[in-house]
Write an enzyme that holds these catalytic residues in place. Structure first.
Site, PDB file in Angstrom:
ATOM      1  N   GLU A   1       0.686  -1.309   0.098  1.00 24.39           N
ATOM      2  CA  GLU A   1      -0.153  -0.222  -0.028  1.00 24.39           C
ATOM      3  C   GLU A   1       0.783   1.354   0.027  1.00 24.39           C
ATOM      4  O   GLU A   1       1.877   1.389   0.759  1.00 24.39           O
ATOM      5  CB  GLU A   1      -0.849  -0.109   1.198  1.00 24.39           C
ATOM      6  CG  GLU A   1      -1.857   1.291   1.469  1.00 24.39           C
ATOM      7  CD  GLU A   1      -2.722   0.841   2.622  1.00 24.39           C
ATOM      8  OE1 GLU A   1      -3.682   1.818   2.786  1.00 24.39           O
ATOM      9  OE2 GLU A   1      -2.664   0.086   3.387  1.00 24.39           O
TER      10      GLU A   1
ATOM     11  N   LYS B   1      -9.178   2.608  -2.613  1.00 26.84           N
ATOM     12  CA  LYS B   1      -9.346   2.085  -1.470  1.00 26.84           C
ATOM     13  C   LYS B   1     -10.884   2.467  -0.924  1.00 26.84           C
ATOM     14  O   LYS B   1     -11.095   3.671  -0.860  1.00 26.84           O
ATOM     15  CB  LYS B   1      -8.599   2.495  -0.340  1.00 26.84           C
ATOM     16  CG  LYS B   1      -8.481   1.496   0.860  1.00 26.84           C
ATOM     17  CD  LYS B   1      -7.502   1.772   1.918  1.00 26.84           C
ATOM     18  CE  LYS B   1      -7.493   1.051   3.098  1.00 26.84           C
ATOM     19  NZ  LYS B   1      -6.260   1.220   3.963  1.00 26.84           N
TER      20      LYS B   1
ATOM     21  N   CYS C   1      -5.789  -3.186   1.857  1.00 23.79           N
ATOM     22  CA  CYS C   1      -5.453  -3.157   3.172  1.00 23.79           C
ATOM     23  C   CYS C   1      -6.717  -3.662   4.055  1.00 23.79           C
ATOM     24  O   CYS C   1      -7.373  -4.709   3.878  1.00 23.79           O
ATOM     25  CB  CYS C   1      -4.830  -2.116   3.710  1.00 23.79           C
ATOM     26  SG  CYS C   1      -4.228  -2.314   5.265  1.00 23.79           S
TER      27      CYS C   1
END
Length: 268
Positions: A44, A116, A150
């Site tokens: 990330e 994200k 994540c």
């Protein structure tokens, strides 16, 4: 292709130094290619660093910016696909930043872009705007490949949505921090098992700002085992995503077939 050899780069690179991180990515791609990898996954926000505060805004680029073109050149030079995290400056909403990931193929062509959707903690909420598209997919090496970042993978509904859409391999750049080691050690393999797919989870490592990243990058298989697992330090691990094993596992595991969606209305 019966197997997609997948390399996971575990590194925090050089926070704040895009040129240095591109060099590290190039070196990792050379090693991954020598190991026969078809795709390399970096963590990330790998291109810039994670805990760099206002420098996220300074270093953010559009999805097709100079750094993206440099990564495409790395992919072409070493003959493998590359997936990586970076801060994206939106061109459709002036000034908005997204915590994003991108996958380019061995010809340097962009296959998928993802923003994200589940931001973690005060830090990410301060700097980023969440994406609104949860299932982003493409085809690579005969498999359907999806992207997450994540915290996204910690939501079972998120991974199940990918499974129902036919994702075979989830590429997940991550920045997992202490004391959440359980995510890499247990949650990610369970997600792979319960939704019958592979999950490649590439983490940052070591101290950075106020955070301590824990490594433990993992390639989890649909039987819930780790086919590749890094330790706590800088590493590059390689494992195979086996299409034949995936098909056999799905045939033997009835979770998806035995679902009763009519009972789950309260979830939404």
């Amino acid at each position: 292709m019966s197997a997609l050899r997948t390399a996971l780069l575990q590194s925090s690179g050089e926070p704040g130094d895009v040129a240095a991180n591109l060099k590290l990515l190039d070196e990792a791609a050379a090693r991954a290619s020598a190991a026969g990898a078809d795709v390399l996954l970096a963590p990330e926000l790998f291109l810039t660093g994670y805990a760099i505060g206002a420098d996220l805004a300074r270093l953010a680029e559009p999805a097709d910016g100079p750094a993206a073109r440099a990564v495409a050149a790395v992919a072409v030079r070493h003959g493998l696909a590359v997936a990586y995290g970076y801060p994206e400056r939106s061109t459709d909403h002036h000034g908005v930043l997204h915590n994003s990931a991108q996958l380019v193929d061995a010809d340097g062509e962009t296959l998928a872009r993802y923003r994200k959707t589940h931001l973690y903690g005060d830090f990410e909420h301060r700097w980023f705007t969440p994406g609104e598209e949860s299932v982003v997919q493409t085809r690579l090496g005969g498999l359907t490949v999806g992207l997450m970042i994540c915290y996204d993978v910690e939501f079972p509904e998120n991974v199940r949505a990918h499974a129902l859409a036919g994702t075979d391999l989830l590429l997940v750049p991550t920045a997992l921090m202490h004391p959440a080691e359980i995510v890499a050690e247990s949650v990610v393999p369970v997600r792979a098992f319960e939704s019958q797919l592979y999950i490649a989870y590439a983490n940052r490592t070591g101290p950075e700002g106020d955070f301590e990243f824990v490594g433990l990058s993992t390639l989890a298989a649909p039987d819930g085992t780790a086919r590749a697992r890094a330790g706590r330090g800088e590493d590059l691990v390689v494992g195979d995503v086996d299409a034949g094993f995936l098909a056999a596992s799905r045939a033997a595991n009835p979770y998806l077939a035995d679902r009763r969606p009519g009972l789950y209305g309260s979830l939404t």
